[in-house]
Enzyme design. Structure first.
Site, mmCIF file in Angstrom:
data_model
loop_
_atom_site.group_PDB
_atom_site.id
_atom_site.type_symbol
_atom_site.label_atom_id
_atom_site.label_comp_id
_atom_site.label_asym_id
_atom_site.label_seq_id
_atom_site.Cartn_x
_atom_site.Cartn_y
_atom_site.Cartn_z
ATOM 1 N N ASP A 148 47.282 58.848 41.102
ATOM 2 C CA ASP A 148 46.894 57.829 42.086
ATOM 3 C C ASP A 148 47.854 56.640 42.136
ATOM 4 O O ASP A 148 47.695 55.759 42.984
ATOM 5 C CB ASP A 148 45.474 57.326 41.792
ATOM 6 N N CYS A 191 42.111 68.222 51.946
ATOM 7 C CA CYS A 191 42.430 66.844 52.256
ATOM 8 C C CYS A 191 43.890 66.785 52.669
ATOM 9 O O CYS A 191 44.565 67.815 52.703
ATOM 10 C CB CYS A 191 42.127 65.924 51.084
ATOM 11 N N ARG A 244 42.475 71.150 47.340
ATOM 12 C CA ARG A 244 41.525 70.500 46.417
ATOM 13 C C ARG A 244 40.219 71.284 46.235
ATOM 14 O O ARG A 244 39.153 70.885 46.712
ATOM 15 C CB ARG A 244 41.232 69.064 46.862
ATOM 16 N N ARG A 288 38.830 52.544 52.135
ATOM 17 C CA ARG A 288 38.037 53.406 51.265
ATOM 18 C C ARG A 288 38.099 52.937 49.821
ATOM 19 O O ARG A 288 37.157 53.144 49.058
ATOM 20 C CB ARG A 288 38.569 54.850 51.310
ATOM 21 N N LYS A 297 36.711 51.963 41.973
ATOM 22 C CA LYS A 297 36.085 52.928 42.901
ATOM 23 C C LYS A 297 35.749 54.232 42.188
ATOM 24 O O LYS A 297 34.637 54.743 42.303
ATOM 25 C CB LYS A 297 37.045 53.218 44.055
ATOM 26 N N ASN A 298 36.701 54.761 41.451
ATOM 27 C CA ASN A 298 36.479 56.085 40.863
ATOM 28 C C ASN A 298 35.502 56.065 39.692
ATOM 29 O O ASN A 298 35.085 57.114 39.214
ATOM 30 C CB ASN A 298 37.818 56.706 40.430
HETATM 31 C C1 UD1 Z 1 39.768 62.317 40.935
HETATM 32 C C2 UD1 Z 1 39.969 61.005 41.652
HETATM 33 C C3 UD1 Z 1 41.270 60.999 42.421
HETATM 34 C C4 UD1 Z 1 42.426 61.387 41.497
HETATM 35 C C5 UD1 Z 1 42.119 62.676 40.751
HETATM 36 C C6 UD1 Z 1 43.174 63.022 39.685
HETATM 37 C C7 UD1 Z 1 37.720 60.273 42.111
HETATM 38 C C8 UD1 Z 1 36.652 60.033 43.123
HETATM 39 N N1 UD1 Z 1 38.849 60.790 42.557
HETATM 40 O O1 UD1 Z 1 39.678 63.326 41.930
HETATM 41 O O2 UD1 Z 1 41.476 59.689 42.949
HETATM 42 O O3 UD1 Z 1 43.602 61.558 42.263
HETATM 43 O O4 UD1 Z 1 40.867 62.568 40.063
HETATM 44 O O5 UD1 Z 1 43.259 62.009 38.755
HETATM 45 O O6 UD1 Z 1 37.567 59.959 40.942
HETATM 46 N N2 UD1 Z 1 40.921 71.226 40.544
HETATM 47 C C9 UD1 Z 1 40.655 72.571 40.689
HETATM 48 N N3 UD1 Z 1 39.346 72.962 40.783
HETATM 49 C C10 UD1 Z 1 38.307 72.077 40.733
HETATM 50 C C11 UD1 Z 1 38.595 70.718 40.570
HETATM 51 C C12 UD1 Z 1 39.912 70.310 40.473
HETATM 52 O O7 UD1 Z 1 41.548 73.397 40.747
HETATM 53 O O8 UD1 Z 1 37.158 72.501 40.822
HETATM 54 C C13 UD1 Z 1 42.318 70.774 40.409
HETATM 55 C C14 UD1 Z 1 42.752 69.857 41.519
HETATM 56 O O9 UD1 Z 1 43.192 70.560 42.661
HETATM 57 C C15 UD1 Z 1 43.858 69.078 40.843
HETATM 58 C C16 UD1 Z 1 43.371 68.952 39.409
HETATM 59 O O10 UD1 Z 1 42.403 69.985 39.243
HETATM 60 O O11 UD1 Z 1 45.050 69.812 40.854
HETATM 61 C C17 UD1 Z 1 42.746 67.620 39.066
HETATM 62 O O12 UD1 Z 1 41.782 67.288 40.040
HETATM 63 P P1 UD1 Z 1 40.483 66.415 39.679
HETATM 64 O O13 UD1 Z 1 40.739 65.671 38.416
HETATM 65 O O14 UD1 Z 1 39.284 67.281 39.748
HETATM 66 O O15 UD1 Z 1 40.419 65.400 40.893
HETATM 67 P P2 UD1 Z 1 39.133 64.757 41.534
HETATM 68 O O16 UD1 Z 1 38.054 64.610 40.539
HETATM 69 O O17 UD1 Z 1 38.832 65.450 42.826
#
Ligand code: UD1
Length: 423
Positions: free
Chosen positions: A306, A116, A121, A398, A22-23
């Protein structure tokens, strides 16, 4: 609303095949917007999130056709620039269209995803990255509005390792003018797959698979033609089930090199693994899995956040005390209260859960709160004596393809039943 009715405890046996990740598929779908033409993505899992991303692309004018596990996306008429709130609110990953849309149309309007179940997030790193490439970004009426007459290469260092922000900024940078250097880039396999697919379409990226990506912008890309990597989280969930249920099962179509941290964690319990097909099949021998686990979630190649909830379900039934800490999402513990309803002994202490193994879990009605929490509840339900009813399984739809059929095929007693209508 559907529910799962589970009769436990059960022992699993047999073989199961992992679906596409999925990711990985979600950013690939968004990346088709960078070029004009017909992209093909294979090994696409049938999931609610892939259908949602298809709807986002259609809103932007793309034509999307699913044929089995093949997905064709024709972006020749994709002239839209807005991803609306109604779709984005159901799937945060819709934000992946920001980079590609901005790159192709010089402007993009994407609803700001909300929080969420387990925390705020934020998307600040996505926006900072776009700004570094020269975009003007503002938040207006709940939307991210980004504009750039011209995206220009830049040096940018992510404050935190972010899968989503790395993918989004990368998709914009491949067609920006000049050279971009991304430091502290995420190197999860899903980001690596995206980078490889972009390279196969004409992008120039050095350092793929590392935390430093050097991108030399090109004029345009050709359409994508890519096969989605196996879902390491789905694979890990089945391997965890083998340990929890003291079972021996074969998990096919995976990539062992994406699963080392999960394997290591499960080995702590006493579960062992035999590799077949050059690392594409693992037989998990969970018969002697008894011991607790200590683990901390970290960016890849560390233990994946995850998989945290599923490992907690395992730890609940192991001997002694386990400690599981989540450094990626320190609040990602909504499953704890629900697993406790089955008799688990879990204490939360900041970003850590201290789990004392119990002799038995007992079935009870529980409620899924998010995707991976649902998987943990299903695992715990399979281990619990009696009937467990997992409510709100739309979360699991999902991200897990045919979960009940797959578990059924392994000998689990699990059935999808229709619940009462939503009030
Ligand atoms: C992706 C995955 C999700 C997984 C996560 C961490 C997808 C669709 N989802 O989510 O399943 O749990 O990676 O491996 O691929 N953060 C910030 N600012 C930002 C973006 C992120 O502070 O702009 C923080 C987040 O709150 C978190 C960390 O960075 O603490 C990592 O998040 P991130 O790797 O961005 O997660 P996603 O890409 O949303």
């Amino acid at each position: 609303m559907d529910r799962f009715l589970i009769e436990g405890p059960c022992t699993l046996h047999g073989s199961v095949r992992v679906s596409g990740a999925k990711n990985a598929v979600l950013p690939l779908m968004a990346a088709t917007l960078i070029s004009r033409g017909r992209s093909r993505i294979r090994n696409v899992p049938r999931l609610r999130d892939t259908r949602t991303m298809a709807r986002v692309l259609e809103t932007l004018g793309a034509k999307v056709r699913f044929e089995g596990d093949l997905l064709e996306i024709d972006t020749r008429d994709a002239r839209g620039i807005e991803a609306p709130y109604d779709l984005v609110k159901t799937m945060r990953a819709s934000i992946y269209v920001l980079g590609p849309t901005l790159a192709r149309h010089r402007e993009a309007r994407v609803s700001l995803p909300g929080g969420c179940a387990w925390g705020p997030r934020p998307v600040d790193l996505h926006l900072q990255g776009m700004e570094a490439l020269g975009a003007k970004v503002r938040i207006e009426g709940g939307y991210i509005e980004a504009r750039a007459d011209r995206l220009r290469g830049a040096e940018f260092s992510f404050e935190l390792s972010s899968v989503g922000a790395t993918a989004n900024v990368l998709m914009a940078a491949v067609v920006a003018e000049g050279r971009t250097v991304l430091e502290n880039a995420a190197r999860e396999p899903e980001v690596t797959q995206l980078a490889e697919a972009l390279v196969a379409s004409g992008a120039r990226i050095e350092g793929v698979g590392s935390t430093r990506l050097e991108i030399e912008g090109v004029e345009e890309l050709s359409p994508l033609d890519v096969t989605v990597i196996p879902d390491r989280i789905e694979a890990g969930t089945f391997l965890a089930a083998a340990a929890l249920l003291h079972s021996e099962i074969e998990v096919r179509g995976l990539r062992r090199d994406h699963l080392e941290a999960t394997i290591e964690a499960l080995e702590q319990t006493g579960c062992t693994f035999t590799e077949k097909d050059g690392g594409q099949t693992l037989v998990a021998h969970g018969q002697n899995a008894r011991r607790g686990v200590d683990l901390v979630t970290r960016p890849f190649p560390g233990f994946a956040t995850d998989m945290q909830a599923q490992m907690m379900a395992v730890a609940c039934c192991m001997e002694g005390t386990s400690v599981i800490a989540d450094t990626i999402y320190p609040d990602r513990f909504t499953h704890v209260a629900e697993i406790r309803r089955l008799g688990a002994d879990i204490r939360l202490d900041g970003n850590s859960a201290v789990i004392r193994g119990v002799d038995r879990l007992a079935g009870a009605p529980v409620m899924a709160t998010d995707l991976r929490a649902s998987a943990a509840l299903i695992l715990a339900g399979l281990a619990a004596e009696g009937t467990t009813l997992v409510d709100r399984v739309y979360h699991i739809d999902r991200g897990y393809e045919d979960i009940e059929e797959k578990l059924h095929g392994l000998g689990a007693t699990i059935e999808r039943v229709a619940g009462p209508p939503t009030p």
